[in-house]
Design an enzyme around this catalytic site. Structure first.
Site, PDB file in Angstrom:
ATOM      1  N   THR A  38      -2.080   3.190   4.098  1.00  0.00           N
ATOM      2  CA  THR A  38      -1.176   4.355   4.153  1.00  0.00           C
ATOM      3  C   THR A  38      -0.382   4.381   5.461  1.00  0.00           C
ATOM      4  O   THR A  38      -0.935   4.080   6.507  1.00  0.00           O
ATOM      5  CB  THR A  38      -2.049   5.631   4.143  1.00  0.00           C
ATOM      6  OG1 THR A  38      -2.858   5.595   2.972  1.00  0.00           O
ATOM      7  CG2 THR A  38      -1.231   6.892   4.202  1.00  0.00           C
ATOM      8  N   THR A  95       1.895   6.979   0.592  1.00  0.00           N
ATOM      9  CA  THR A  95       1.025   5.878   0.148  1.00  0.00           C
ATOM     10  C   THR A  95       1.128   5.651  -1.354  1.00  0.00           C
ATOM     11  O   THR A  95       1.528   6.552  -2.100  1.00  0.00           O
ATOM     12  CB  THR A  95      -0.450   6.214   0.491  1.00  0.00           C
ATOM     13  OG1 THR A  95      -1.257   5.065   0.291  1.00  0.00           O
ATOM     14  CG2 THR A  95      -0.991   7.337  -0.358  1.00  0.00           C
ATOM     15  N   THR A 127      -5.806   7.548   7.608  1.00  0.00           N
ATOM     16  CA  THR A 127      -5.613   6.398   6.727  1.00  0.00           C
ATOM     17  C   THR A 127      -6.993   5.891   6.326  1.00  0.00           C
ATOM     18  O   THR A 127      -7.991   6.211   6.971  1.00  0.00           O
ATOM     19  CB  THR A 127      -4.779   5.306   7.424  1.00  0.00           C
ATOM     20  OG1 THR A 127      -4.624   4.190   6.540  1.00  0.00           O
ATOM     21  CG2 THR A 127      -5.405   4.826   8.715  1.00  0.00           C
ATOM     22  N   GLY A 128      -7.015   5.140   5.252  1.00  0.00           N
ATOM     23  CA  GLY A 128      -8.310   4.650   4.769  1.00  0.00           C
ATOM     24  C   GLY A 128      -8.697   5.342   3.472  1.00  0.00           C
ATOM     25  O   GLY A 128      -7.822   5.810   2.733  1.00  0.00           O
ATOM     26  N   GLY A 143      -9.278   7.817   0.962  1.00  0.00           N
ATOM     27  CA  GLY A 143      -8.856   9.213   0.863  1.00  0.00           C
ATOM     28  C   GLY A 143      -9.983  10.176   0.537  1.00  0.00           C
ATOM     29  O   GLY A 143     -10.042  11.287   1.070  1.00  0.00           O
ATOM     30  N   ARG A 158      -5.776   9.487 -10.255  1.00  0.00           N
ATOM     31  CA  ARG A 158      -6.450   9.734  -8.966  1.00  0.00           C
ATOM     32  C   ARG A 158      -5.412  10.076  -7.886  1.00  0.00           C
ATOM     33  O   ARG A 158      -4.371   9.461  -7.773  1.00  0.00           O
ATOM     34  CB  ARG A 158      -7.226   8.485  -8.559  1.00  0.00           C
ATOM     35  CG  ARG A 158      -7.970   8.598  -7.219  1.00  0.00           C
ATOM     36  CD  ARG A 158      -7.179   8.024  -6.067  1.00  0.00           C
ATOM     37  NE  ARG A 158      -7.981   7.904  -4.850  1.00  0.00           N
ATOM     38  CZ  ARG A 158      -7.465   7.616  -3.659  1.00  0.00           C
ATOM     39  NH1 ARG A 158      -6.177   7.436  -3.516  1.00  0.00           N
ATOM     40  NH2 ARG A 158      -8.242   7.520  -2.605  1.00  0.00           N
ATOM     41  N   VAL A 159      -5.745  11.086  -7.096  1.00  0.00           N
ATOM     42  CA  VAL A 159      -4.917  11.475  -5.956  1.00  0.00           C
ATOM     43  C   VAL A 159      -5.783  11.380  -4.712  1.00  0.00           C
ATOM     44  O   VAL A 159      -6.937  11.810  -4.720  1.00  0.00           O
ATOM     45  CB  VAL A 159      -4.384  12.923  -6.148  1.00  0.00           C
ATOM     46  CG1 VAL A 159      -3.746  13.444  -4.872  1.00  0.00           C
ATOM     47  CG2 VAL A 159      -3.391  12.975  -7.313  1.00  0.00           C
ATOM     48  N   GLY A 160      -5.236  10.811  -3.661  1.00  0.00           N
ATOM     49  CA  GLY A 160      -6.004  10.649  -2.423  1.00  0.00           C
ATOM     50  C   GLY A 160      -5.732  11.751  -1.425  1.00  0.00           C
ATOM     51  O   GLY A 160      -5.306  12.862  -1.776  1.00  0.00           O
ATOM     52  N   ASP A 161      -5.972  11.441  -0.165  1.00  0.00           N
ATOM     53  CA  ASP A 161      -5.804  12.433   0.902  1.00  0.00           C
ATOM     54  C   ASP A 161      -4.360  12.596   1.351  1.00  0.00           C
ATOM     55  O   ASP A 161      -3.984  13.645   1.890  1.00  0.00           O
ATOM     56  CB  ASP A 161      -6.633  12.020   2.126  1.00  0.00           C
ATOM     57  CG  ASP A 161      -6.219  10.647   2.663  1.00  0.00           C
ATOM     58  OD1 ASP A 161      -6.038   9.706   1.840  1.00  0.00           O
ATOM     59  OD2 ASP A 161      -6.053  10.510   3.890  1.00  0.00           O
ATOM     60  N   SER A 218       0.817  -1.223   0.000  1.00  0.00           N
ATOM     61  CA  SER A 218       0.000   0.000   0.000  1.00  0.00           C
ATOM     62  C   SER A 218       0.840   1.257   0.000  1.00  0.00           C
ATOM     63  O   SER A 218       0.298   2.364   0.040  1.00  0.00           O
ATOM     64  CB  SER A 218      -0.881   0.046   1.246  1.00  0.00           C
ATOM     65  OG  SER A 218      -1.478  -1.192   1.473  1.00  0.00           O
TER      66      SER A 218
HETATM   67  N1  GLY Z   1      -5.517   7.106   2.252  1.00  0.00           N
HETATM   68  C1  GLY Z   1      -4.866   6.800   1.061  1.00  0.00           C
HETATM   69  C2  GLY Z   1      -5.634   7.058  -0.146  1.00  0.00           C
HETATM   70  O1  GLY Z   1      -6.849   7.003  -0.151  1.00  0.00           O
HETATM   71  O2  GLY Z   1      -5.019   7.309  -1.154  1.00  0.00           O
END
Ligand code: GLY
Length: 323
Positions: A185, A203, A236-237, A239, A213-216, A83
């Site tokens: 993450t 992550t 985490t989790g 995003g 795609r970009v997460g949090d 991950s």
């Molecule tokens: N928390 C990581 C993501 O969703 O990219």
């Protein structure tokens, strides 16, 4: 179960000024002197190796910023951690794309997103912070910046990750996985001997996501936020769910208003569960520490854990959960 956890935590931690869900026993095992400058490392999930690396820096009186960078580099370089970084699961096009950010004790921050072929995005994020007037570099530009600064291009797609992609392609269903192999993450917060805080988050993002795609995790205030006057938080989790609620910023702001780290994490999860009706379908967890060293951790679903290092000891702790 969650209520039992809360009860134990409240009963035992009331006297310690520490609020950490079910982890009352561990709080006793890793005694906290109550001094603001007790060196401490916390990180999401169970990556004790990352914590130990960070701890080594703090033990020598090093800066929290160096500790969190070196700590999360361990997860980034581990091919078995699917991950984060090298060995991370690719997007739906078979590309490993990485997101990371870092924040120091005076509010400086740096971030990279949608970065490919570089094993340690956290170190590129730090360079963005230290060598540019910007906060965030993305995609090709982030790669160019990394290469200009001596990073080597590497293939990050391991055989194991490629196999999991081949397997996924048979159905091609995008479905966030809850508590994926217990290491999603990695977000890390550290307090150094000098009482200063820093944080890092890195992550490979959601497995088999849409390319681009970009997460949090690279978004300051979502995946990570640190304010030296208050404390730090990481997420985490899923995003998207964290971004919608500016999660880590929210946790730190709640602590600023006087909530304990545990109360702040619980309120941030409540915000998500009250506003995002499909919350049972995904996991989000927050981990926070205030500048006195009190810790909080809370998730939507059971199964979230975090690594805690203090006084030279390292432990994995279970967090409380909403469900
Ligand atoms: N928390 C990581 C993501 O969703 O990219």
């Amino acid at each position: 179960m969650a209520n039992r956890r809360k009860f134990i935590a409240q009963a035992i931690l009331g006297g310690l000024g520490v609020s950490i869900g079910r982890q009352a026993k561990a709080a006793v095992q890793l005694p906290f002197s109550g001094k603001a400058s007790e060196p401490t490392v916390i990180s999401t999930w169970n990556n004790i190796k990352s914590n130990k690396k960070a701890w080594k820096v703090l033990k020598k009186g090093g800066r929290a910023l160096d500790a969190v960078e070196r700590g999360v580099q361990v997860a980034e370089g581990d091919p078995d951690d699917m991950s984060v970084g090298y060995g991370g699961r690719p997007d739906r096009d078979g590309k490993v794309t990485l997101d990371a950010c870092i924040m120091d004790e005076v509010g400086n921050c740096g971030s990279v997103c949608f970065l490919q072929d570089i094993k340690h995005p956290i170190s590129v994020a730090r360079l963005v912070m230290e060598k540019t007037p910007h906060v965030m570099l993305a995609g090709e530009g982030a790669l160019q910046f990394a290469l200009e600064n001596g990073f080597q291009r590497e293939n990050l797609l391991t055989e194991k990750a490629a196999k999991s992609w081949e397997e996924w392609k048979k159905e091609s269903q995008y479905q966030p996985v809850i508590n994926i192999e217990n290491h999603d993450t990695i977000g890390m917060i550290a307090i150094g001997e000098d009482g200063n805080l820093s944080g890092a988050c890195t992550t490979s993002g959601a497995a088999f996501k849409v390319h681009g795609r970009v997460g949090d995790s690279p978004i300051v205030g979502a995946g990570l936020f640190v304010d030296n006057e208050v404390g730090g938080a990481v997420a985490t989790g899923l995003g998207e769910a964290v971004i919608k609620t500016a999660g880590s910023f929210l946790v730190v702001e709640l602590m600023r208003q006087g909530r304990s780290p545990q109360e702040a994490c619980e309120e941030a999860i409540r915000r998500i569960t009250s506003k995002q009706k499909n919350y049972k379908e995904f996991q989000v967890a927050f981990l926070a520490m205030n500048r006195e060293g009190a810790i909080g951790a809370h998730a939507i679903h059971e199964g979230f854990m975090y690594a805690l290092s203090r006084g030279g000891e390292h432990q994995v702790m279970d967090a409380s959960s909403f469900l």
